[in-house]
Design a protein around this motif. Structure first.
Motif, PDB file in Angstrom:
ATOM      1  N   VAL A  42      39.936  28.050  48.870  1.00  0.00           N
ATOM      2  CA  VAL A  42      41.235  27.390  48.722  1.00  0.00           C
ATOM      3  C   VAL A  42      41.616  27.262  47.249  1.00  0.00           C
ATOM      4  N   GLY A  43      42.906  27.114  47.021  1.00  0.00           N
ATOM      5  CA  GLY A  43      43.424  26.963  45.662  1.00  0.00           C
ATOM      6  C   GLY A  43      44.880  27.379  45.647  1.00  0.00           C
ATOM      7  N   GLU A  44      45.589  27.012  44.577  1.00  0.00           N
ATOM      8  CA  GLU A  44      47.007  27.345  44.492  1.00  0.00           C
ATOM      9  C   GLU A  44      47.203  28.824  44.175  1.00  0.00           C
ATOM     10  N   SER A  45      48.426  29.297  44.273  1.00  0.00           N
ATOM     11  CA  SER A  45      48.741  30.702  44.014  1.00  0.00           C
ATOM     12  C   SER A  45      48.284  31.102  42.614  1.00  0.00           C
ATOM     13  N   GLY A  46      47.647  32.262  42.511  1.00  0.00           N
ATOM     14  CA  GLY A  46      47.193  32.765  41.217  1.00  0.00           C
ATOM     15  C   GLY A  46      45.803  32.334  40.819  1.00  0.00           C
ATOM     16  N   CYS A  47      45.091  31.586  41.700  1.00  0.00           N
ATOM     17  CA  CYS A  47      43.762  31.093  41.320  1.00  0.00           C
ATOM     18  C   CYS A  47      42.680  32.152  41.450  1.00  0.00           C
ATOM     19  N   GLY A  48      42.973  33.262  42.153  1.00  0.00           N
ATOM     20  CA  GLY A  48      41.993  34.342  42.275  1.00  0.00           C
ATOM     21  C   GLY A  48      41.394  34.506  43.648  1.00  0.00           C
ATOM     22  N   LYS A  49      41.856  33.710  44.617  1.00  0.00           N
ATOM     23  CA  LYS A  49      41.230  33.752  45.946  1.00  0.00           C
ATOM     24  C   LYS A  49      41.509  35.060  46.687  1.00  0.00           C
ATOM     25  N   THR A  50      42.753  35.544  46.685  1.00  0.00           N
ATOM     26  CA  THR A  50      43.079  36.802  47.366  1.00  0.00           C
ATOM     27  C   THR A  50      42.476  37.989  46.629  1.00  0.00           C
ATOM     28  N   VAL A  51      42.449  37.932  45.294  1.00  0.00           N
ATOM     29  CA  VAL A  51      41.827  38.997  44.496  1.00  0.00           C
ATOM     30  C   VAL A  51      40.343  39.099  44.836  1.00  0.00           C
ATOM     31  N   THR A  52      39.690  37.956  45.016  1.00  0.00           N
ATOM     32  CA  THR A  52      38.274  37.940  45.403  1.00  0.00           C
ATOM     33  C   THR A  52      38.083  38.623  46.757  1.00  0.00           C
ATOM     34  N   ALA A  53      38.954  38.289  47.713  1.00  0.00           N
ATOM     35  CA  ALA A  53      38.866  38.884  49.052  1.00  0.00           C
ATOM     36  C   ALA A  53      39.085  40.399  48.994  1.00  0.00           C
ATOM     37  N   LYS A  54      40.074  40.840  48.227  1.00  0.00           N
ATOM     38  CA  LYS A  54      40.367  42.274  48.137  1.00  0.00           C
ATOM     39  C   LYS A  54      39.272  43.026  47.377  1.00  0.00           C
ATOM     40  N   ALA A  55      38.600  42.342  46.461  1.00  0.00           N
ATOM     41  CA  ALA A  55      37.472  42.968  45.756  1.00  0.00           C
ATOM     42  C   ALA A  55      36.332  43.258  46.727  1.00  0.00           C
ATOM     43  N   ILE A  56      36.099  42.331  47.659  1.00  0.00           N
ATOM     44  CA  ILE A  56      35.061  42.541  48.685  1.00  0.00           C
ATOM     45  C   ILE A  56      35.420  43.744  49.555  1.00  0.00           C
ATOM     46  N   MET A  57      36.694  43.866  49.892  1.00  0.00           N
ATOM     47  CA  MET A  57      37.168  44.952  50.753  1.00  0.00           C
ATOM     48  C   MET A  57      37.327  46.277  50.012  1.00  0.00           C
ATOM     49  N   GLY A  58      37.311  46.238  48.677  1.00  0.00           N
ATOM     50  CA  GLY A  58      37.551  47.452  47.899  1.00  0.00           C
ATOM     51  C   GLY A  58      38.998  47.894  47.973  1.00  0.00           C
ATOM     52  N   LEU A  59      39.925  46.935  47.996  1.00  0.00           N
ATOM     53  CA  LEU A  59      41.352  47.234  48.162  1.00  0.00           C
ATOM     54  C   LEU A  59      42.163  47.045  46.888  1.00  0.00           C
ATOM     55  N   LEU A  60      41.498  46.816  45.753  1.00  0.00           N
ATOM     56  CA  LEU A  60      42.223  46.656  44.501  1.00  0.00           C
ATOM     57  C   LEU A  60      42.496  48.027  43.878  1.00  0.00           C
ATOM     58  N   PRO A  61      43.640  48.201  43.204  1.00  0.00           N
ATOM     59  CA  PRO A  61      43.973  49.498  42.601  1.00  0.00           C
ATOM     60  C   PRO A  61      42.951  49.902  41.543  1.00  0.00           C
ATOM     61  N   ILE A  62      42.418  51.115  41.663  1.00  0.00           N
ATOM     62  CA  ILE A  62      41.320  51.525  40.767  1.00  0.00           C
ATOM     63  C   ILE A  62      41.802  51.948  39.386  1.00  0.00           C
ATOM     64  N   ASP A  63      43.094  52.307  39.263  1.00  0.00           N
ATOM     65  CA  ASP A  63      43.571  52.823  37.982  1.00  0.00           C
ATOM     66  C   ASP A  63      43.745  51.743  36.919  1.00  0.00           C
ATOM     67  N   ASN A  64      43.976  50.502  37.306  1.00  0.00           N
ATOM     68  CA  ASN A  64      44.168  49.457  36.292  1.00  0.00           C
ATOM     69  C   ASN A  64      43.295  48.223  36.523  1.00  0.00           C
ATOM     70  N   THR A  65      42.225  48.386  37.292  1.00  0.00           N
ATOM     71  CA  THR A  65      41.363  47.243  37.634  1.00  0.00           C
ATOM     72  C   THR A  65      39.920  47.500  37.239  1.00  0.00           C
ATOM     73  N   THR A  66      39.301  46.490  36.638  1.00  0.00           N
ATOM     74  CA  THR A  66      37.866  46.536  36.346  1.00  0.00           C
ATOM     75  C   THR A  66      37.189  45.466  37.190  1.00  0.00           C
ATOM     76  N   ILE A  67      36.295  45.910  38.074  1.00  0.00           N
ATOM     77  CA  ILE A  67      35.600  44.984  38.966  1.00  0.00           C
ATOM     78  C   ILE A  67      34.131  44.893  38.550  1.00  0.00           C
ATOM     79  N   GLY A  68      33.716  43.686  38.172  1.00  0.00           N
ATOM     80  CA  GLY A  68      32.316  43.448  37.879  1.00  0.00           C
ATOM     81  C   GLY A  68      31.877  43.903  36.502  1.00  0.00           C
ATOM     82  N   ASN A  69      30.667  43.478  36.148  1.00  0.00           N
ATOM     83  CA  ASN A  69      29.984  43.916  34.930  1.00  0.00           C
ATOM     84  C   ASN A  69      28.556  44.274  35.303  1.00  0.00           C
ATOM     85  N   GLU A  70      27.679  44.411  34.321  1.00  0.00           N
ATOM     86  CA  GLU A  70      26.307  44.843  34.626  1.00  0.00           C
ATOM     87  C   GLU A  70      25.546  43.839  35.480  1.00  0.00           C
TER      88      GLU A  70
END
Length: 347
Positions: A42-70
Motif C-alpha cells: 500500500v501507499g499513495e500514487s508514485g510510491c513504487g508499488k506498481t513498479v515493484t509488481a511489474k518488475a516481478i512480472m518482467g513488464l517494465l520497458p527494457i530500453d529505459n529501465t535498470t532493474i536491480g544491481n549486483e
C-alpha cells in the motif's frame, strides 16, 4: 508448520532514464510471499508499488529501465527473475505468475470474444486442443461467478459491466493455475458494493487454489479484511511492514499513521474535516539523503533529513524505518500508538 516460501525479493531497485535524469522509482526493497497468503503493498500514487509488481512480472520497458544491481534478487522456484531472458519470462507470465491490471477495459481486446481471450491464455502455455481450451474457459467463467457462462463466452467486452470485466480478468489470470497472482488496484473505478464482491472472490479463489496473492492498492480500507500481511511504501522504499493487525492496531511509522487517519470512519464525528496529508512526495531524480517522508512528517527531527532511518523490529515480522524509535529521539507530541520501543538493527 512452516509455510512454503514461493517468492523472495532482496534489495530490489528500479530506475527509469528520463531527459531530466534517472528516476529512482524503487530504492532497495526486501519482502517475501508465502504459499496461500495475501500480501498487500500500500501507499499513495508514485510510491513504487506498481513498479515493484511489474518488475516481478518482467513488464517494465527494457530500453529505459535498470532493474536491480549486483545484490538484487527476485527469487522464484530457485531462479532469479532479474537474470531471465524475455523468452523465459514470457513462458513464466500467465502460467506461474499472473497479474490482474487496474483497468479491465483497456486490458481486454475489444475485438475478441470474452471466451476466446480466456482460451488464448490457456493455449499459449499448454499443448491442448481448442475444444479443450474452450471447456477450460467456460469453467473459469463459472469459477468467477459469471452467470450463463456458455452464452457469455460468445460475447464481447462492451457487453459486460465493469465488475463483470474485472471478473473476466481474474478468470484469465487464473486460467493456468499460477502459483502467484498479482492484483494491481483490482477495485479501481468500481462502486463499493462491487469492490467488496471482487475482493471476496479473490480471497475465495486464493483459498480454493492455494495461490499466493500480492495485492497492490492505495486504499487501506480494501486490504483490511483481505490481507495477511501489509507492506507500506513511500518514495520507493518500504517504511513499515507487518501483519495486518500490527499495521492497523499497533502501527509504528508516521506515514502509516497518516494513511489510516485519512480513511473515513463511521464512528467519527462527521462535522469534523477528514485528515489531509500536506505536502508532496520527494523528487526521486534526486532522492533525499534521509527519510523521504521527513518534509511532510509532523514529528520530524533534524536527523530525519540527514540520515536514512535504521530498521526497528517490534515483533516477529513487524518492522519500521523511523528515527522516533531511537533511544535519543525527541518524542514530544508523538501519538502513544507510534511510540512503543522495538529492537534497532543498526542497519
Amino acid at each position: 508448520m512452516a509455510k512454503e516460501r514461493i517468492l523472495e525479493v532482496e534489495n530490489l531497485t528500479v530506475a527509469f532514464k528520463t531527459y531530466g535524469g534517472s528516476v529512482q522509482a524503487v530504492r532497495g526493497t526486501d519482502f517475501y510471499l508465502d504459499k496461500g497468503e495475501t500480501l498487500a503493498i500500500v501507499g499513495e500514487s508514485g510510491c513504487g508499488k506498481t513498479v515493484t509488481a511489474k518488475a516481478i512480472m518482467g513488464l517494465l520497458p527494457i530500453d529505459n529501465t535498470t532493474i536491480g544491481n549486483e545484490n538484487s534478487k527476485i527469487m522464484f522456484n530457485g531462479r532469479n527473475l532479474i537474470k531471465l531472458t524475455e523468452g523465459e519470462l514470457a513462458d513464466l507470465r500467465g502460467k506461474e505468475i499472473s497479474m490482474i491490471f487496474q483497468d479491465p477495459m483497456t486490458s481486454l481486446n475489444p475485438t475478441m470474444r470474452i471466451g476466446e481471450q480466456i482460451a488464448e491464455s490457456v493455449l499459449i502455455h499448454n499443448q491442448i486442443s481448442k475444444e479443450k481450451a474452450k471447456e477450460i474457459a467456460i469453467k473459469m467463467l463459472k469459477l468467477v461467478q459469471i452467470p450463463n457462462p456458455e452464452e457469455r463466452y460468445k460475447q464481447y467486452p462492451f457487453e459486460f459491466s465493469g465488475g463483470m470485466r474485472q471478473r473476466v480478468m481474474i478468470a484469465i489470470a487464473l486460467a493456468c493455475d499460477p502459483k502467484i497472482l498479482i492484483a494491481d488496484e483490482p477495485t479501481t473505478a468500481l462502486d463499493v458494493t462491487i469492490q467488496a464482491q471482487i475482493m471476496k472472490l479473490i480471497n475465495e479463489l486464493k483459498k480454493d487454489l492455494d495461490t499466493g496473492v500480492i495485492l497492490v492498492t492505495h486504499d487501506l480500507g480494501v486490504v483490511a479484511g483481505a490481507a495477511d500481511r501489509i507492506i507500506v511504501m513511500y518514495a520507493g522504499k518500504i517504511v513499515e511492514s507487518g501483519r495486518t493487525e500490527d499495521i492497523f492496531y499497533n502501527l509504528k511509522h508516521p506515514y502509516t499513521y497518516a494513511l489510516l487517519q485519512s480513511v473515513p470512519k463511521l464512528t467519527k464525528d462527521t462535522s469534523k474535516k477528514l485528515y489531509s496529508l500536506q505536502g508532496t512526495p520527494p523528487d526521486l531524480i534526486d532522492p533525499p539523503k534521509g527519510c523521504g517522508f521527513a518534509p511532510r512528517c509532523d514529528f520530524a527531527m533534524k536527523i530525519c533529513s540527514i540520515k536514512t532511518p535504521e530498521k526497528t523490529t517490534f515483533a516477529e515480522g513487524h518492522e519500521a524505518y523511523c528515527w522516533l524509535h531511537h533511544e535519543k529521539a525527541n518524542t514530544q507530541g508523538v501519538p502513544e500508538l507510534i511510540l512503543t520501543r522495538g529492537e534497532s538493527s543498526g542497519k
